[in-house]
Enzyme design. Structure first.
Site, PDB file in Angstrom:
ATOM      1  N   HIS A   1      38.691  23.023  14.284  1.00  0.00           N
ATOM      2  CA  HIS A   1      38.045  22.920  15.596  1.00  0.00           C
ATOM      3  C   HIS A   1      39.110  22.932  16.672  1.00  0.00           C
ATOM      4  O   HIS A   1      40.178  22.358  16.488  1.00  0.00           O
ATOM      5  CB  HIS A   1      37.222  21.618  15.687  1.00  0.00           C
ATOM      6  CG  HIS A   1      36.254  21.621  16.829  1.00  0.00           C
ATOM      7  ND1 HIS A   1      36.621  21.325  18.117  1.00  0.00           N
ATOM      8  CD2 HIS A   1      34.925  21.893  16.865  1.00  0.00           C
ATOM      9  CE1 HIS A   1      35.563  21.424  18.895  1.00  0.00           C
ATOM     10  NE2 HIS A   1      34.518  21.764  18.166  1.00  0.00           N
TER      11      HIS A   1
ATOM     12  N   ASP B   1      29.442  22.830  12.395  1.00  0.00           N
ATOM     13  CA  ASP B   1      28.733  24.060  12.029  1.00  0.00           C
ATOM     14  C   ASP B   1      28.618  24.232  10.522  1.00  0.00           C
ATOM     15  O   ASP B   1      27.678  24.847  10.031  1.00  0.00           O
ATOM     16  CB  ASP B   1      29.461  25.274  12.604  1.00  0.00           C
ATOM     17  CG  ASP B   1      29.319  25.330  14.096  1.00  0.00           C
ATOM     18  OD1 ASP B   1      28.202  25.146  14.570  1.00  0.00           O
ATOM     19  OD2 ASP B   1      30.330  25.509  14.778  1.00  0.00           O
TER      20      ASP B   1
HETATM   21  N1  ACO Z   1      40.713  28.844   7.729  1.00  0.00           N
HETATM   22  C1  ACO Z   1      42.003  29.008   7.389  1.00  0.00           C
HETATM   23  N2  ACO Z   1      43.042  28.711   8.193  1.00  0.00           N
HETATM   24  C2  ACO Z   1      42.747  28.239   9.422  1.00  0.00           C
HETATM   25  C3  ACO Z   1      41.426  28.042   9.848  1.00  0.00           C
HETATM   26  C4  ACO Z   1      40.379  28.347   8.954  1.00  0.00           C
HETATM   27  N3  ACO Z   1      39.099  28.174   9.308  1.00  0.00           N
HETATM   28  N4  ACO Z   1      41.423  27.565  11.109  1.00  0.00           N
HETATM   29  C5  ACO Z   1      42.703  27.456  11.473  1.00  0.00           C
HETATM   30  N5  ACO Z   1      43.514  27.868  10.449  1.00  0.00           N
HETATM   31  C6  ACO Z   1      44.993  27.828  10.412  1.00  0.00           C
HETATM   32  C7  ACO Z   1      45.599  28.932  11.261  1.00  0.00           C
HETATM   33  O1  ACO Z   1      45.841  30.089  10.499  1.00  0.00           O
HETATM   34  C8  ACO Z   1      46.876  28.267  11.717  1.00  0.00           C
HETATM   35  O2  ACO Z   1      47.793  28.277  10.635  1.00  0.00           O
HETATM   36  P1  ACO Z   1      49.381  28.395  10.916  1.00  0.00           P
HETATM   37  O3  ACO Z   1      49.731  27.161  11.698  1.00  0.00           O
HETATM   38  O4  ACO Z   1      49.993  28.434   9.552  1.00  0.00           O
HETATM   39  O5  ACO Z   1      49.563  29.641  11.719  1.00  0.00           O
HETATM   40  C9  ACO Z   1      46.487  26.803  11.922  1.00  0.00           C
HETATM   41  O6  ACO Z   1      45.373  26.594  11.030  1.00  0.00           O
HETATM   42  C10 ACO Z   1      46.056  26.481  13.360  1.00  0.00           C
HETATM   43  O7  ACO Z   1      45.091  27.433  13.766  1.00  0.00           O
HETATM   44  P2  ACO Z   1      44.731  27.755  15.284  1.00  0.00           P
HETATM   45  O8  ACO Z   1      44.086  29.103  15.337  1.00  0.00           O
HETATM   46  O9  ACO Z   1      45.925  27.533  16.145  1.00  0.00           O
HETATM   47  O10 ACO Z   1      43.705  26.641  15.621  1.00  0.00           O
HETATM   48  P3  ACO Z   1      42.724  26.679  16.830  1.00  0.00           P
HETATM   49  O11 ACO Z   1      42.569  25.292  17.273  1.00  0.00           O
HETATM   50  O12 ACO Z   1      43.139  27.656  17.846  1.00  0.00           O
HETATM   51  O13 ACO Z   1      41.389  27.258  16.163  1.00  0.00           O
HETATM   52  C11 ACO Z   1      39.179  27.441  15.422  1.00  0.00           C
HETATM   53  C12 ACO Z   1      40.249  26.536  16.043  1.00  0.00           C
HETATM   54  C13 ACO Z   1      39.006  28.704  16.306  1.00  0.00           C
HETATM   55  C14 ACO Z   1      37.855  26.718  15.379  1.00  0.00           C
HETATM   56  C15 ACO Z   1      39.648  27.851  13.992  1.00  0.00           C
HETATM   57  O14 ACO Z   1      39.866  26.689  13.219  1.00  0.00           O
HETATM   58  C16 ACO Z   1      38.658  28.776  13.285  1.00  0.00           C
HETATM   59  O15 ACO Z   1      38.712  29.985  13.478  1.00  0.00           O
HETATM   60  N6  ACO Z   1      37.722  28.193  12.446  1.00  0.00           N
HETATM   61  C17 ACO Z   1      36.736  28.987  11.766  1.00  0.00           C
HETATM   62  C18 ACO Z   1      35.585  29.325  12.685  1.00  0.00           C
HETATM   63  C19 ACO Z   1      34.698  28.115  12.965  1.00  0.00           C
HETATM   64  O16 ACO Z   1      34.296  27.391  12.073  1.00  0.00           O
HETATM   65  N7  ACO Z   1      34.361  27.951  14.254  1.00  0.00           N
HETATM   66  C20 ACO Z   1      33.497  26.860  14.683  1.00  0.00           C
HETATM   67  C21 ACO Z   1      34.233  25.893  15.511  1.00  0.00           C
HETATM   68  S1  ACO Z   1      33.210  24.471  15.844  1.00  0.00           S
HETATM   69  C22 ACO Z   1      32.224  24.823  17.153  1.00  0.00           C
HETATM   70  O17 ACO Z   1      32.388  25.815  17.818  1.00  0.00           O
HETATM   71  C23 ACO Z   1      31.091  23.901  17.464  1.00  0.00           C
END
Ligand code: ACO
Length: 425
Positions: free
Chosen positions: A307, A365
């Site tokens: 998140h 979610d």
């Molecule tokens: N699966 C695998 N790896 C992930 C995931 C995931 N779902 N989410 C983040 N990571 C990893 C990234 O690759 C990154 O790794 P690194 O540090 O080795 O490069 C690290 O975790 C940090 O990721 P960011 O993209 O910087 O985190 P951010 O806070 O920007 O992203 C987000 C948050 C967009 C929700 C992301 O976790 C994601 O895409 N999740 C899946 C989609 C999802 O479930 N969205 C719903 C969000 S809840 C809502 O909207 C109510």
């Protein structure tokens, strides 16, 4: 007003610019940069990561600590002790209702659950295959045609009536989006039923066979609405505020919020969770997907994990997890292959170093997708359910903005196009 000051020094400008700093009741301070424009300077913050666009007293989030408060009350307490409609009242009014206020509010919502019969004609114009969000954005926008001339945005009583109307009509319209898609007759709301029970009745009932709505499923549905009720200045709420700042009709403003919610980066994520579970297909494939999620060269992400704001845990996901267990148990679905995949994914992600290190917990979610699927809600309708739950938040923010002096929202830009030039002769 402000004791604290910030100083901004810019190359080539002789004196530092002094900017007031304001403290909220809790949370980070803000630097007031409004005077910069008079000095020919804009701030630059695409995505508004560091920008407070308004004052608000409605919702507070501390993502690091996993805190979500509505009018000061923790979301866990609200989910356990009050209903979705109590939460709507709280968001709009600032306090939980006493018993008289509760009865009056619930009566008012009941009174407004029906939609004008002309709305049926709108649905007839949509193809049966239309995405439910496409229909919802259209019919909610269309409500403005029914309540425009009689609505004065500056009048608090008019705003209150608009808020009650939209909260009351959303479940009716959400169920109509479903019924149109499956070719069944629309069900009229039943005003002797509770909010969530009535929604399930309009979803799954037919004129020849009104369903018996289980208490556990009604409660789960009510909690799903409640957990989505508000989330401060997220993309859709900011959209509602921005549209509202022009003085636009509130139903049109809510339609703009629905449009913003539709995207997979916002409200569409729970739909993506179910699509991914179906794609995984079998428990034996989980390992392969986990490896892909961890692979730096693969853009694949595990849907429903992580998140942007909550970096320890999402308090809504904790509540939702409990409800998820109850619903799967009630429906005897613990051994359904799809839900077994979900459970196994959850377990691996909670124990795996990659996910623990990056604080990638199952988010709201993940569980809401599973619960809605178990109840029998088609995935295309998931974001419509989110919109129904988020409506009190949207309208409370719209009302809050209009209750005190406000400015039209008008961001500026860092222009990188051509400087002035002449069309060649
Ligand atoms: N699966 C695998 N790896 C992930 C995931 C995931 N779902 N989410 C983040 N990571 C990893 C990234 O690759 C990154 O790794 P690194 O540090 O080795 O490069 C690290 O975790 C940090 O990721 P960011 O993209 O910087 O985190 P951010 O806070 O920007 O992203 C987000 C948050 C967009 C929700 C992301 O976790 C994601 O895409 N999740 C899946 C989609 C999802 O479930 N969205 C719903 C969000 S809840 C809502 O909207 C109510």
């Amino acid at each position: 007003m402000s004791e604290k000051k910030a100083q901004l020094t810019i190359d080539g400008v002789a004196d530092p610019i002094e900017l007031p700093v304001y403290e909220g009741s809790t949370g980070p301070d803000v630097v007031d940069v409004r005077s910069l424009v008079s000095k020919g300077i804009f701030t630059y913050d695409p995505g508004f990561m560091s920008t407070a666009a308004c004052d608000s007293e409605i919702t507070y989030i501390d993502g690091d600590k996993g805190i979500l408060l509505h009018r000061g009350y923790p979301i866990e307490q609200l989910a356990e002790r009050v209903s979705f409609l109590d939460t709507c009242y709280l968001l709009l009014d600032g306090e939980l209702p006493n018993s008289t206020e509760k009865a009056e509010f619930e009566n008012s919502i009941r009174y407004h659950t029906m939609v004008d019969e002309q709305i049926h004609q709108f649905f007839r114009g949509f193809p049966r295959t239309a995405h439910p969000m496409a229909m919802l954005v259209g019919v909610v926008g269309a409500l403005s045609a029914f309540y425009h001339d009689t609505l004065d945005n500056e009048n608090p009583e008019h705003r209150k009536l608009a808020a009650h109307r939209i909260i009351a009509k959303m479940p009716t319209l959400a169920a109509m989006c479903y019924k149109h898609g499956v070719g069944q007759p629309f069900m009229y709301p039943q005003n002797d039923m509770g909010f969530a029970e009535n929604f399930l009745h309009m979803m799954f009932g037919t004129p020849c066979d009104p369903p018996k709505v289980s208490k556990i499923l009604s409660r789960a549905m009510d909690t799903i609405f409640l957990l989505h009720a508000d989330h401060e200045q997220n993309a859709s709420t900011s959209t509602v505020r921005l549209a509202g700042s022009t003085g636009a009709n509130p139903y049109a403003c809510i339609a703009s919020g629905i449009a913003a919610l539709w995207g997979p980066a916002h409200g569409g994520a729970n739909e993506a969770v179910l699509a991914q579970l179906a794609e995984i297909g079998d428990e034996s494939n989980i390992e392969e997907y986990i490896l892909r999620a961890k692979d730096k060269d693969d853009p694949f992400r595990l849907m429903g994990f992580g998140h942007r704001v909550y970096k320890n845990f999402d308090p809504r996901a904790t509540v939702m997890r409990g409800i998820c267990d109850e619903v799967l148990d009630e429906l005897g679905l613990e051994n359904d292959p799809l839900f077994r995949i979900a459970r196994k994914l959850e377990k691996i992600a909670l124990e795996d170093e990659y996910f623990i290190e990056r604080k990638l917990y199952p988010n709201v979610d993940f569980y809401s997708g599973i619960i809605l699927k178990a109840i029998g809600i088609p995935t295309g309708l998931f974001t419509v359910i989110f919109a129904t739950g988020r409506t009190p938040g949207w309208i409370a923010h719209w009302d809050e903005m209009l209750s005190s002096p406000y400015k039209i929202g008008r961001p500026r830009q860092l222009y990188k196009g051509h400087a002035k030039r002449d069309i060649p002769s």
